[in-house]
Design a protein around this motif. Structure first.
Motif, PDB file in Angstrom:
ATOM      1  N   MET A 140       0.910  -1.030  -0.126  1.00  0.00           N
ATOM      2  CA  MET A 140      -0.026  -0.043  -0.163  1.00  0.00           C
ATOM      3  C   MET A 140       0.682   1.329   0.107  1.00  0.00           C
ATOM      4  O   MET A 140       1.519   1.378   1.019  1.00  0.00           O
ATOM      5  CB  MET A 140      -0.894  -0.155   1.226  1.00  0.00           C
ATOM      6  N   GLU A 141       0.807   1.829  -0.912  1.00  0.00           N
ATOM      7  CA  GLU A 141       1.542   3.226  -1.091  1.00  0.00           C
ATOM      8  C   GLU A 141       0.770   4.328  -0.451  1.00  0.00           C
ATOM      9  O   GLU A 141       0.039   5.081  -0.957  1.00  0.00           O
ATOM     10  CB  GLU A 141       1.977   3.633  -2.857  1.00  0.00           C
ATOM     11  N   GLY A 142       1.252   4.748   0.793  1.00  0.00           N
ATOM     12  CA  GLY A 142       0.358   5.357   1.532  1.00  0.00           C
ATOM     13  C   GLY A 142      -0.799   4.613   2.204  1.00  0.00           C
ATOM     14  O   GLY A 142      -1.539   4.204   1.673  1.00  0.00           O
ATOM     15  N   ALA A 143      -0.894   4.914   3.522  1.00  0.00           N
ATOM     16  CA  ALA A 143      -1.851   4.223   4.409  1.00  0.00           C
ATOM     17  C   ALA A 143      -3.206   4.671   4.586  1.00  0.00           C
ATOM     18  O   ALA A 143      -3.847   4.148   5.364  1.00  0.00           O
ATOM     19  CB  ALA A 143      -1.391   3.869   5.828  1.00  0.00           C
ATOM     20  N   ASP A 144      -3.534   6.042   3.814  1.00  0.00           N
ATOM     21  CA  ASP A 144      -4.971   6.469   3.898  1.00  0.00           C
ATOM     22  C   ASP A 144      -6.078   5.427   3.876  1.00  0.00           C
ATOM     23  O   ASP A 144      -7.210   5.727   4.388  1.00  0.00           O
ATOM     24  CB  ASP A 144      -5.178   7.701   3.033  1.00  0.00           C
ATOM     25  N   PRO A 145      -5.994   4.621   2.883  1.00  0.00           N
ATOM     26  CA  PRO A 145      -6.982   3.479   2.716  1.00  0.00           C
ATOM     27  C   PRO A 145      -7.324   2.733   4.102  1.00  0.00           C
ATOM     28  O   PRO A 145      -8.269   2.114   4.210  1.00  0.00           O
ATOM     29  CB  PRO A 145      -6.536   2.660   1.492  1.00  0.00           C
ATOM     30  N   ILE A 146      -6.575   2.644   5.041  1.00  0.00           N
ATOM     31  CA  ILE A 146      -6.666   2.115   6.483  1.00  0.00           C
ATOM     32  C   ILE A 146      -7.545   3.200   7.113  1.00  0.00           C
ATOM     33  O   ILE A 146      -6.773   4.255   7.655  1.00  0.00           O
ATOM     34  CB  ILE A 146      -5.465   1.885   7.138  1.00  0.00           C
ATOM     35  N   VAL A 147      -8.757   3.130   7.167  1.00  0.00           N
ATOM     36  CA  VAL A 147      -9.510   4.197   7.920  1.00  0.00           C
ATOM     37  C   VAL A 147      -9.125   4.511   9.319  1.00  0.00           C
ATOM     38  O   VAL A 147      -9.287   5.524   9.856  1.00  0.00           O
ATOM     39  CB  VAL A 147     -11.107   3.826   7.732  1.00  0.00           C
ATOM     40  N   GLU A 148      -8.772   3.496  10.004  1.00  0.00           N
ATOM     41  CA  GLU A 148      -8.424   3.695  11.566  1.00  0.00           C
ATOM     42  C   GLU A 148      -7.329   2.578  11.753  1.00  0.00           C
ATOM     43  O   GLU A 148      -7.213   1.360  11.092  1.00  0.00           O
ATOM     44  CB  GLU A 148      -9.348   3.561  12.598  1.00  0.00           C
TER      45      GLU A 148
END
Length: 366
Positions: A140-148
Motif C-alpha cells: 500500500m503506497e500511503g496508508a490512507d485507505p486504512i480508515v483507522e
C-alpha cells in the motif's frame, strides 16, 4: 536469472489510466497513440512485458490518498489520487484489490502472502517462465485507505503484506515527501500523526515490514525509532547523488542497511541525476547513472546485499523519463551488462536484480 521489481502500480494503471495489464505493450501504446491529457507518458509495463523481461515477482500497489483540505470545486479527473475522506480512499483501494483478484482468478497473477508461497513460486518460475503466473506481493503506497489503525488487521486478512505511511504530502499517518507544488504549506516536513504512532505496533504485531519510501525526514526518523520490525525502501535513490527530499540521505540509508533492509532504486530520471528537468532529453540519463546509485549504496553497506530495483515504471511517468536504454520494462535486464562493466560478478548482479528482494521477503513474509 529471476528479476524482482520492488515497486509497480499495476492496478492504478488499469483503473485510473485504462491500461489493460493483460495486453502486450504494443496494443496499449497503439490505443494511446493520439496522445493523453495527463502526464502518464508512454506505457512501458504490462504482465506480458514483465514475462518477456524475465520479471517473475513484483511488489504492486494499492494507492489512494485522503486530503480533507482539497478544493471541492476543483476539476476532478479519474487519475486523481486524492479524496476528501479515508472512506473513499478505502473504497478506491478495494477496487484495485478487486482487479488483482480478478487477474489471479484468470491465471495472470499469483498473489503471494507467505514465505513458502514465494519459495514455491520462484521454483516454478525457474522451471517454466512461459506459463507460470507473475507473482505479486501486495503493498500500500500511503496508508490512507486504512480508515483507522485497527483496520490494518482487516487489510492483512485480505493479503496486504507491507505498506508506506504516506505518499506525496501529508497523510493521516505521517508526513510524506513534498509534492511538486512549493506553495502548499501543508506539504513540507513533519512528524508522525497519533494514528501513525498507533499503526506501527500493529504492523509489528502482524509481522509486516515498513516501507520508508515517501516518508519525510522527521517522520522517517520517528518511524525508524518507534517501529520494532524490519524496514526497507521500495523505490528511493540516493540524496548524495541527487539532492532532493524525495531521496534518502546517507544516514537514512545506513539505518535501513543496519537493520537488514534493502533499498530499491527507481528508474525515474528526475530522481537519478542532478539537473534533470521535465524538458531534459531522455538520453541524458543512462544505466551508468543507475549504477552510480548502486555503487553508492554498496559502498555504504560494504557488500551488494542491500540494493535492488524498484522501478516505479509507469508510476506517473513513462518511457520519456526513464534511462536511455529503456524502451519498455523488458529492457531492465540490460542493466546486467552495465553492472558487469563496473566489475560486478554475475552472482552480485543476480542479487541486485532479484535475489536481494527474494531473500528479504522470504525472511519477512509469514
Amino acid at each position: 536469472m529471476l528479476l524482482f521489481d520492488g515497486h509497480l502500480d499495476l492496478a492504478m494503471n488499469a483503473l485510473d489510466h485504462e491500461r489493460d495489464q493483460t495486453w502486450p505493450i504494443g496494443p496499449i501504446r497503439t490505443r494511446e497513440a493520439g496522445g493523453v491529457a495527463d502526464d502518464r507518458g508512454t506505457a512501458t509495463v504490462s504482465l506480458d512485458e514483465l514475462r518477456q523481461g524475465g520479471c517473475g515477482v513484483v511488489l504492486s500497489t494499492l494507492i489512494a490518498r485522503s486530503k480533507p483540505w482539497i478544493d471541492a470545486a476543483r476539476v476532478i479527473h479519474r487519475h486523481d489520487l486524492d479524496y476528501p475522506y479515508p472512506s473513499m480512499a478505502y473504497a478506491s483501494a478495494m477496487g484495485q484489490l478487486a482487479y488483482y483478484r480478478l487477474l489471479q482468478s484468470q491465471g495472470h497473477l499469483r498473489i503471494l502472502t507467505t514465505a513458502e508461497q514465494l519459495k514455491q513460486h520462484v521454483t516454478q518460475w525457474d522451471a517454466d517462465e512461459t506459463t507460470t503466473p507473475i507473482g505479486m506481493i501486495l503493498t500500500m503506497e500511503g496508508a490512507d485507505p486504512i480508515v483507522e489503525p485497527e483496520q490494518l488487521h482487516h487489510w492483512h486478512d485480505l493479503g496486504l503484506r507491507t505498506l508506506m505511511l504516506a505518499h506525496f504530502g501529508k497523510s493521516h499517518y505521517a508526513q510524506g515527501t513534498p509534492p511538486s507544488d512549493p506553495h502548499n504549506q501543508l506539504e513540507g516536513d513533519g512528524p508522525l500523526s497519533v494514528n501513525g504512532q498507533k499503526l506501527l505496533p500493529i504492523m509489528h504485531e502482524l509481522g509486516m515490514p515498513l516501507d520508508l519510501t515517501h516518508t519525510s525526514d522527521q517522520s522517517f526518523a520517528e518511524a525508524a525509532d518507534l517501529f520494532g520490525g524490519r524496514i526497507y525502501s521500495s523505490h528511493t535513490a540516493c540524496r548524495a547523488l541527487r539532492d532532493i527530499p524525495r531521496n534518502h540521505s546517507d544516514e537514512q540509508l545506513k539505518q535501513i542497511i543496519e537493520r537488514g533492509g534493502v533499498i530499491g532504486l527507481p528508474l525515474f530520471n528526475f530522481f537519478l541525476k542532478s539537473g534533470y528537468a521535465e524538458d531534459s532529453p531522455k538520453d541524458s540519463v543512462r544505466f551508468s547513472d543507475v549504477a552510480d546509485h548502486i555503487d553508492h549504496i554498496c559502498q555504504i553497506a560494504g557488500d551488494t546485499r542491500h540494493v535492488a530495483i524498484g522501478s516505479d515504471a509507469d508510476g506517473g511517468f513513462g518511457r520519456e523519463h526513464m534511462p536511455a536504454e529503456i524502451d519498455s520494462h523488458r529492457d531492465l535486464s540490460k542493466l546486467a551488462d552495465t553492472l558487469a562493466g563496473r566489475g560486478y560478478s554475475a552472482d552480485d548482479t543476480a542479487l541486485i536484480l532479484g535475489g536481494n528482494w527474494e531473500r528479504f521477503f522470504a525472511e519477512v513474509l509469514p
